[in-house]
Design a protein around this motif. Structure first.
Motif, mmCIF file in Angstrom:
data_model
loop_
_atom_site.group_PDB
_atom_site.id
_atom_site.type_symbol
_atom_site.label_atom_id
_atom_site.label_comp_id
_atom_site.label_asym_id
_atom_site.label_seq_id
_atom_site.Cartn_x
_atom_site.Cartn_y
_atom_site.Cartn_z
ATOM 1 N N SER A 244 66.578 -7.176 12.509
ATOM 2 C CA SER A 244 65.024 -6.542 12.892
ATOM 3 C C SER A 244 64.286 -6.664 11.996
ATOM 4 O O SER A 244 64.306 -6.521 10.638
ATOM 5 N N THR A 245 62.860 -7.259 12.318
ATOM 6 C CA THR A 245 61.632 -7.228 11.374
ATOM 7 C C THR A 245 60.803 -6.036 11.591
ATOM 8 O O THR A 245 59.981 -6.110 11.014
ATOM 9 N N ARG A 246 61.136 -5.210 12.202
ATOM 10 C CA ARG A 246 60.111 -3.986 12.259
ATOM 11 C C ARG A 246 60.233 -3.149 11.121
ATOM 12 O O ARG A 246 61.234 -3.070 10.286
ATOM 13 N N LYS A 247 59.105 -2.379 10.898
ATOM 14 C CA LYS A 247 59.079 -1.453 9.705
ATOM 15 C C LYS A 247 59.881 -0.198 10.148
ATOM 16 O O LYS A 247 59.844 0.267 10.930
ATOM 17 N N ILE A 248 60.967 -0.100 9.254
ATOM 18 C CA ILE A 248 61.835 0.976 9.747
ATOM 19 C C ILE A 248 61.603 2.555 9.261
ATOM 20 O O ILE A 248 62.161 3.382 9.976
ATOM 21 N N LYS A 249 60.394 2.622 8.642
ATOM 22 C CA LYS A 249 59.825 4.159 8.449
ATOM 23 C C LYS A 249 58.528 3.962 8.065
ATOM 24 O O LYS A 249 57.892 2.799 7.550
ATOM 25 N N LYS A 250 57.637 5.104 8.150
ATOM 26 C CA LYS A 250 56.376 4.984 7.643
ATOM 27 C C LYS A 250 56.190 4.679 6.439
ATOM 28 O O LYS A 250 56.925 5.114 5.591
ATOM 29 N N GLY B 91 54.572 9.567 3.005
ATOM 30 C CA GLY B 91 54.974 10.823 3.492
ATOM 31 C C GLY B 91 56.371 11.189 3.537
ATOM 32 O O GLY B 91 56.704 12.211 3.937
ATOM 33 N N THR B 92 57.215 10.329 3.255
ATOM 34 C CA THR B 92 58.840 10.606 3.412
ATOM 35 C C THR B 92 59.479 11.152 2.136
ATOM 36 O O THR B 92 60.646 11.470 2.257
ATOM 37 N N GLY B 93 58.663 10.962 1.064
ATOM 38 C CA GLY B 93 59.152 11.437 -0.105
ATOM 39 C C GLY B 93 60.241 10.476 -0.730
ATOM 40 O O GLY B 93 60.582 10.529 -1.898
ATOM 41 N N THR B 94 60.166 9.224 -0.265
ATOM 42 C CA THR B 94 61.288 8.212 -0.809
ATOM 43 C C THR B 94 60.285 6.754 -0.956
ATOM 44 O O THR B 94 59.110 6.744 -0.527
ATOM 45 N N ALA B 95 61.188 5.770 -1.405
ATOM 46 C CA ALA B 95 60.315 4.690 -1.475
ATOM 47 C C ALA B 95 60.092 3.908 -0.256
ATOM 48 O O ALA B 95 60.808 4.123 0.551
ATOM 49 N N ARG B 96 59.118 3.252 -0.164
ATOM 50 C CA ARG B 96 58.632 2.471 0.854
ATOM 51 C C ARG B 96 59.727 1.307 1.365
ATOM 52 O O ARG B 96 60.391 0.916 0.401
#
Length: 209
Positions: free
Chosen positions: A60-66, A69-74
């Motif tokens: 998949s090519t979708r962005k898997i998380k925003k 605001g997640t506190g983790t690496a993009r």
């Protein structure tokens, strides 16, 4: 250099052949030997190694998380190398390992290898022979007669001999080649080099060019 000719029973035939000092008694050039062996081993590599990189992974090519605001690496793709099943970073790619050496250097390397074997008294001259039917047990009997049963041996023929080749190919420690197929690596890899009478003229004339 005079060498006695043996028969397939390991006994002297009463004849002797003259091995050229320009081929069998030179001062070995170790660097030439190194370069030729290195080229031979390099040419054994197929160079077909390959792993998929990020752009070649199916996923998949979708962005898997925003983004924030997640506190983790993009993270923008499931195909990223940091995820399981992702692409390989700087993975192996197909490569051509062939190397070029000039003919004179290769001749020098082969003469050096033969001279090394000659100094080690590891060269045997055998009268030409053939088998009516190619049987491994017949070739094993020849090895026993020459005291080479449990040693690596290289048989050098003048011309291709199908019966001798077929009789020997099941034996891991023995190899049969023609004088034109002789290489520095094969000479050095064998404990003993068995030269058939019919191979001497062509071998010596080729290496003395």
């Amino acid at each position: 250099m005079k060498v006695a000719v043996l028969d397939i029973k390991g006994k002297e035939t009463g004849r002797k052949v003259d091995l050229s000092d320009d081929v069998f008694a030179i001062e070995p050039n170790n660097h030439a030997v190194y370069l030729d062996v290195k080229q031979y081993l390099a040419h054994q590599r197929q160079g077909t190694h390959k792993s998929k990189e990020r752009a070649e992974i199916v996923g998949s090519t979708r962005k898997i998380k925003k983004q924030k605001g997640t506190g983790t690496a993009r993270a923008g793709s499931i195909k990223s190398p940091i995820f399981k099943g992702g692409g390989r970073i700087f993975g192996p790619r197909p490569k051509d390992y062939t190397q070029k050496l000039n003919k004179n250097l290769k001749r020098l390397a082969r003469k050096s290898a033969l001279s090394i074997k000659s100094k080690e008294k590891a060269i045997v001259v055998l009268e030409d022979f053939s088998f009516d039917t190619p049987k491994t047990k017949d070739f094993v009997q020849v090895l026993k007669s020459l005291g080479l049963e449990n040693k690596k041996s290289l048989f050098v023929l003048g011309d291709s001999n199908n019966s001798v080749y077929l009789a020997s190919r099941n034996l891991r420690g023995s190899e049969v080649v023609t004088s034109s197929e002789l290489s520095t690596y094969k000479i050095l890899n064998a404990n003993s080099v068995v030269l058939l009478e019919g191979s001497l003229e062509g071998l010596q004339s080729n290496l003395n060019k």
